[in-house]
Design an enzyme around this catalytic site. Structure first.
Site, PDB file in Angstrom:
ATOM      1  N   GLU A  45       0.565  -0.997   0.024  1.00 51.83           N
ATOM      2  CA  GLU A  45       0.065  -0.051  -0.205  1.00 51.83           C
ATOM      3  C   GLU A  45       1.133   1.052  -0.043  1.00 51.83           C
ATOM      4  O   GLU A  45       1.753   1.182   0.374  1.00 51.83           O
ATOM      5  CB  GLU A  45      -1.089   0.421   0.815  1.00 51.83           C
ATOM      6  CG  GLU A  45      -2.248  -0.518   1.282  1.00 51.83           C
ATOM      7  CD  GLU A  45      -2.688  -1.890   1.425  1.00 51.83           C
ATOM      8  OE1 GLU A  45      -2.952  -2.656   1.268  1.00 51.83           O
ATOM      9  OE2 GLU A  45      -1.337  -2.308   2.636  1.00 51.83           O
ATOM     10  N   THR A  46       0.607   2.283  -0.569  1.00 51.31           N
ATOM     11  CA  THR A  46       0.666   3.817  -0.551  1.00 51.31           C
ATOM     12  C   THR A  46      -0.068   5.004  -0.056  1.00 51.31           C
ATOM     13  O   THR A  46      -1.263   4.430  -0.287  1.00 51.31           O
ATOM     14  CB  THR A  46       1.154   3.719  -2.209  1.00 51.31           C
ATOM     15  OG1 THR A  46       2.591   3.411  -1.824  1.00 51.31           O
ATOM     16  CG2 THR A  46       1.989   5.393  -1.826  1.00 51.31           C
TER      17      THR A  46
END
Length: 286
Positions: A45-46
């Site tokens: 994830e970002t």
């Protein structure tokens, strides 16, 4: 050019824990751009920060809207990217209380000195719940994992647990079973999409409050998530609900060891609050 920071969560070692991208100013990015950045970075994830919604509250300059993208899609909540983001902010604006508006709800995060020269962040989940799993869906999950019914620990009833995102919780009877993770990526992904699952939380109990966990994450385009804060929160609620642990408890989750990225997640349960607190260290990846 967008400044993408790289932090790991649930470890004070850049080579441990779960890496996340952090974009502290995503005001000029649309969804397509966020997804492109997340896919290019390749982490599970970002996190992308913008101004808080009106009326969120929180101290001035310490409240934000946060969106989370895997390489394949947006997810409603991500614990390790929340910890990574909080540590990144703490390094810039100082330790203290933060407030994140996420698609799953409002998530308070406390950033403190970790005592070893780094920072530690503790998030408080949205209100959790669990639900039963259809026997046919459980059978399909086991088939996709190439597990037999005898591989399950009977102390862990199969449930879907939620604390910002949905996770199927399965108990492994042995540490060796947990260590041997080789699953049918496409088959498990199809089941998870149908059930709206973010990960499958595979758990082995090592002691009264000690657990080893692994999280397949094919819906995010990642074989396995190295340290999963949202699943840890969901598991804490699950463990309390099914009576595995007391209503007041502090659990330690070991994750990432089988991937060569060891991480440590602390899960706190309080009898006077249904929400779950998940904490850990974080540090910048050079």
């Amino acid at each position: 050019m967008t400044d993408v920071l790289r932090y790991t969560a649930f470890s004070d070692d850049p080579a441990g824990g779960n890496p996340a991208g952090v974009v502290l100013d995503a005001a000029g990015l649309d969804e397509a751009a966020m997804l492109e950045i997340a896919a290019g970075l390749g982490y599970s994830e970002t996190a992308f920060l913008t101004a808080p919604p009106e009326g969120l509250g929180g101290a001035e300059g310490r409240a934000f809207t946060v969106r989370y993208f895997s390489p394949k899609a947006e997810v409603p909540f991500c614990g390790h990217a929340t910890v990574a983001t909080a540590v990144a902010l703490g390094e810039r604006i100082g330790p203290g209380e933060l407030l994140f508006a996420t698609k799953a709800g409002t998530v308070p995060v406390s950033v403190t000195d970790g005592g070893t020269g780094g920072l530690r962040a503790v998030l408080t989940s949205v209100e959790p719940h669990t639900e039963d799993v259809d026997p046919a869906d459980l059978a399909e999950a086991l088939a996709a994992l190439d597990w037999r019914a005898a591989d399950l620990d009977p102390r862990f009833p199969a449930r879907i647990a939620y604390a910002g995102a949905r996770h199927l919780v399965l108990g492994a009877a042995t540490r060796a079973r947990l260590a041997d993770l080789a699953y049918d990526f496409d088959r498990l992904e199809a089941l998870m999409r149908r059930l709206d699952l973010t990960t499958v939380q595979l758990v082995h109990r090592a002691g009264p409050a000690q657990f080893h966990v692994r999280d397949p994450f094919p819906v995010g385009g990642v074989f396995e998530d190295p340290a999963t804060g949202a699943a840890a929160a969901a598991f804490g609620a699950y463990a309390r609900e099914v009576g595995l642990v007391p209503a007041d408890a502090v659990l330690t989750l070991h994750q990432g060891e089988d991937m060569g990225r060891p991480g440590l997640l602390t899960v706190e349960l309080r009898s006077d609050d249904p929400r779950v607190r998940v904490g850990g260290a974080g540090t910048r990846i050079p």
